[in-house]
Design a protein around this motif. Structure first.
Motif, PDB file in Angstrom:
ATOM      1  N   ALA A  65     -14.883  24.454 -26.229  1.00 26.89           N
ATOM      2  CA  ALA A  65     -14.729  25.686 -25.454  1.00 26.89           C
ATOM      3  C   ALA A  65     -13.607  25.578 -24.432  1.00 26.89           C
ATOM      4  O   ALA A  65     -12.800  26.508 -24.274  1.00 26.89           O
ATOM      5  CB  ALA A  65     -16.047  26.021 -24.760  1.00 26.89           C
ATOM      6  N   ASP A  66     -13.539  24.450 -23.716  1.00 32.70           N
ATOM      7  CA  ASP A  66     -12.509  24.316 -22.684  1.00 32.70           C
ATOM      8  C   ASP A  66     -11.111  24.456 -23.272  1.00 32.70           C
ATOM      9  O   ASP A  66     -10.236  25.114 -22.685  1.00 32.70           O
ATOM     10  CB  ASP A  66     -12.632  22.965 -21.978  1.00 32.70           C
ATOM     11  CG  ASP A  66     -13.858  22.873 -21.083  1.00 32.70           C
ATOM     12  OD1 ASP A  66     -14.494  23.923 -20.831  1.00 32.70           O
ATOM     13  OD2 ASP A  66     -14.184  21.755 -20.631  1.00 32.70           O
ATOM     14  N   GLU A  67     -10.895  23.856 -24.430  1.00 35.60           N
ATOM     15  CA  GLU A  67      -9.579  23.934 -25.055  1.00 35.60           C
ATOM     16  C   GLU A  67      -9.282  25.353 -25.534  1.00 35.60           C
ATOM     17  O   GLU A  67      -8.148  25.830 -25.433  1.00 35.60           O
ATOM     18  CB  GLU A  67      -9.491  22.945 -26.212  1.00 35.60           C
ATOM     19  CG  GLU A  67      -9.520  21.487 -25.786  1.00 35.60           C
ATOM     20  CD  GLU A  67      -9.219  20.539 -26.933  1.00 35.60           C
ATOM     21  OE1 GLU A  67      -8.344  20.866 -27.756  1.00 35.60           O
ATOM     22  OE2 GLU A  67      -9.868  19.473 -27.012  1.00 35.60           O
ATOM     23  N   MET A  68     -10.293  26.040 -26.073  1.00 37.39           N
ATOM     24  CA  MET A  68     -10.080  27.397 -26.562  1.00 37.39           C
ATOM     25  C   MET A  68      -9.727  28.340 -25.421  1.00 37.39           C
ATOM     26  O   MET A  68      -8.754  29.109 -25.504  1.00 37.39           O
ATOM     27  CB  MET A  68     -11.322  27.889 -27.300  1.00 37.39           C
ATOM     28  CG  MET A  68     -11.163  29.268 -27.937  1.00 37.39           C
ATOM     29  SD  MET A  68      -9.897  29.324 -29.245  1.00 37.39           S
ATOM     30  CE  MET A  68     -10.709  28.346 -30.527  1.00 37.39           C
ATOM     31  N   PHE A  69     -10.495  28.306 -24.350  1.00 43.71           N
ATOM     32  CA  PHE A  69     -10.212  29.214 -23.236  1.00 43.71           C
ATOM     33  C   PHE A  69      -8.873  28.888 -22.577  1.00 43.71           C
ATOM     34  O   PHE A  69      -8.154  29.791 -22.143  1.00 43.71           O
ATOM     35  CB  PHE A  69     -11.347  29.176 -22.219  1.00 43.71           C
ATOM     36  CG  PHE A  69     -12.571  29.942 -22.637  1.00 43.71           C
ATOM     37  CD1 PHE A  69     -12.569  31.326 -22.653  1.00 43.71           C
ATOM     38  CD2 PHE A  69     -13.718  29.283 -23.044  1.00 43.71           C
ATOM     39  CE1 PHE A  69     -13.694  32.043 -23.048  1.00 43.71           C
ATOM     40  CE2 PHE A  69     -14.842  29.989 -23.440  1.00 43.71           C
ATOM     41  CZ  PHE A  69     -14.832  31.369 -23.447  1.00 43.71           C
ATOM     42  N   ALA A  70      -8.525  27.610 -22.507  1.00 41.76           N
ATOM     43  CA  ALA A  70      -7.224  27.234 -21.945  1.00 41.76           C
ATOM     44  C   ALA A  70      -6.088  27.757 -22.815  1.00 41.76           C
ATOM     45  O   ALA A  70      -5.057  28.226 -22.315  1.00 41.76           O
ATOM     46  CB  ALA A  70      -7.129  25.715 -21.801  1.00 41.76           C
ATOM     47  N   ALA A  71      -6.261  27.681 -24.142  1.00 42.51           N
ATOM     48  CA  ALA A  71      -5.236  28.194 -25.054  1.00 42.51           C
ATOM     49  C   ALA A  71      -5.093  29.703 -24.912  1.00 42.51           C
ATOM     50  O   ALA A  71      -3.976  30.240 -24.919  1.00 42.51           O
ATOM     51  CB  ALA A  71      -5.581  27.821 -26.492  1.00 42.51           C
ATOM     52  N   VAL A  72      -6.212  30.404 -24.800  1.00 44.42           N
ATOM     53  CA  VAL A  72      -6.160  31.857 -24.602  1.00 44.42           C
ATOM     54  C   VAL A  72      -5.405  32.180 -23.325  1.00 44.42           C
ATOM     55  O   VAL A  72      -4.560  33.088 -23.287  1.00 44.42           O
ATOM     56  CB  VAL A  72      -7.587  32.441 -24.564  1.00 44.42           C
ATOM     57  CG1 VAL A  72      -7.554  33.909 -24.116  1.00 44.42           C
ATOM     58  CG2 VAL A  72      -8.252  32.336 -25.932  1.00 44.42           C
ATOM     59  N   ALA A  73      -5.675  31.445 -22.259  1.00 46.13           N
ATOM     60  CA  ALA A  73      -4.996  31.698 -20.984  1.00 46.13           C
ATOM     61  C   ALA A  73      -3.494  31.494 -21.107  1.00 46.13           C
ATOM     62  O   ALA A  73      -2.706  32.269 -20.542  1.00 46.13           O
ATOM     63  CB  ALA A  73      -5.568  30.781 -19.901  1.00 46.13           C
ATOM     64  N   ARG A  74      -3.057  30.484 -21.845  1.00 52.33           N
ATOM     65  CA  ARG A  74      -1.620  30.261 -22.025  1.00 52.33           C
ATOM     66  C   ARG A  74      -0.985  31.420 -22.794  1.00 52.33           C
ATOM     67  O   ARG A  74       0.138  31.837 -22.481  1.00 52.33           O
ATOM     68  CB  ARG A  74      -1.377  28.935 -22.752  1.00 52.33           C
ATOM     69  CG  ARG A  74      -1.694  27.700 -21.924  1.00 52.33           C
ATOM     70  CD  ARG A  74      -1.170  26.422 -22.576  1.00 52.33           C
ATOM     71  NE  ARG A  74      -1.865  26.123 -23.830  1.00 52.33           N
ATOM     72  CZ  ARG A  74      -2.969  25.380 -23.909  1.00 52.33           C
ATOM     73  NH1 ARG A  74      -3.534  24.897 -22.808  1.00 52.33           N
ATOM     74  NH2 ARG A  74      -3.526  25.116 -25.087  1.00 52.33           N
ATOM     75  N   ILE A  75      -1.680  31.925 -23.792  1.00 53.51           N
ATOM     76  CA  ILE A  75      -1.154  33.056 -24.567  1.00 53.51           C
ATOM     77  C   ILE A  75      -1.066  34.302 -23.690  1.00 53.51           C
ATOM     78  O   ILE A  75      -0.051  35.018 -23.711  1.00 53.51           O
ATOM     79  CB  ILE A  75      -2.040  33.292 -25.807  1.00 53.51           C
ATOM     80  CG1 ILE A  75      -1.823  32.146 -26.805  1.00 53.51           C
ATOM     81  CG2 ILE A  75      -1.743  34.633 -26.451  1.00 53.51           C
ATOM     82  CD1 ILE A  75      -2.826  32.106 -27.936  1.00 53.51           C
TER      83      ILE A  75
END
Length: 247
Positions: A65-75
């Motif tokens: 989850a942490d990696e997914m939400f961080a990736a969304v934030a970068r996008i």
């Protein structure tokens, strides 16, 4: 007069256009892809959980989850257009935390699946889950409720799948969903769902069909691609790698 918030503007995009037209949301798996799609003129973007997982070295469904939400934030940070995030079924997080993480990432919307580990969640339980996310997020989140009946209900007659998809769609809308995503439904079923349900229906476009035009003609007001665009991009890299190796 107060200007409408990002989620309200995103909702309006689903209502814009003429009948037979759809809001097309390319699935951006990283900031570079997001910029390319935004520069091409798309009014909004989606993030594909499978595409992001692949970009981070994970199998589909196995991205933390942490990696997914961080990736969304970068996008989200990379573009000025609204971004809706595919977050599977929320990674087991409480609804309030799901809402908070989406808010922190800057996403205006999300997909939430009604299956876990390949099994459908009971419709009543999923509706309660969606209602809790809606309550936690308020109106500042566009909730796209995925209906996995056609994907997970193998062995049932087609009419039963459509009836269950309609029942789940109605339950999820009553729980506060802004749109319904009957993934894997054939065009004929999508046409019925689009006619019977009072919210936008999301169709999945694939390289081998159905196309964006076919989905829009069936009544889908929103079209996404899942991880398909990322897969096509990575296939291009594989072709390039083979050319370099044999060059």
């Amino acid at each position: 007069m107060t200007a409408p918030g990002p989620a309200a503007r995103f909702r309006e995009l689903h209502r814009a256009g003429e009948p037979g037209e759809a809001l097309v949301l390319p699935g951006a798996w990283d900031p570079a892809a997001a910029r390319i799609f935004a520069q091409a003129g798309f009014a909004a973007l989606a993030t594909p959980s499978a595409g992001i997982a692949a970009s981070l070295g994970h199998r589909d469904g196995e991205c933390p989850a942490d990696e997914m939400f961080a990736a969304v934030a970068r996008i989200v940070r990379a573009v000025e257009v609204p971004v809706s995030a595919d977050i599977e079924r929320g990674y087991g997080l409480p609804p309030a935390e799901i809402a908070a993480r989406l808010r922190a990432a800057g996403a205006v919307g999300c997909n939430l699946e009604d299956s876990v580990a390949g099994e459908l969640v009971a419709a009543e339980a999923q509706a309660a889950f969606l209602a809790a996310v809606r309550e936690a997020a308020g109106p500042q989140l566009f909730v796209n409720a995925r209906v996995d009946v056609h994907l997970r209900g193998s062995g049932k007659p087609g009419a039963e799948l459509l009836d269950e998809a309609l029942a789940r769609g109605r339950a999820y809308i009553e729980a506060g969903a802004d749109a319904v995503y009957p993934i894997g439904a054939p065009l004929a079923d999508l046409a019925v769902l689009a006619r019977e349900l009072p919210v936008p229906v999301n169709g999945l476009a694939r390289q081998d069909g159905p196309s964006v035009a076919e989905l829009a003609a069936a009544g889908c007001r929103r079209v996404t691609f899942g991880g398909g665009l990322a897969a096509r991009a990575y296939e291009g890299v594989r072709v390039l790698a083979e050319q370099l190796r044999t060059g």
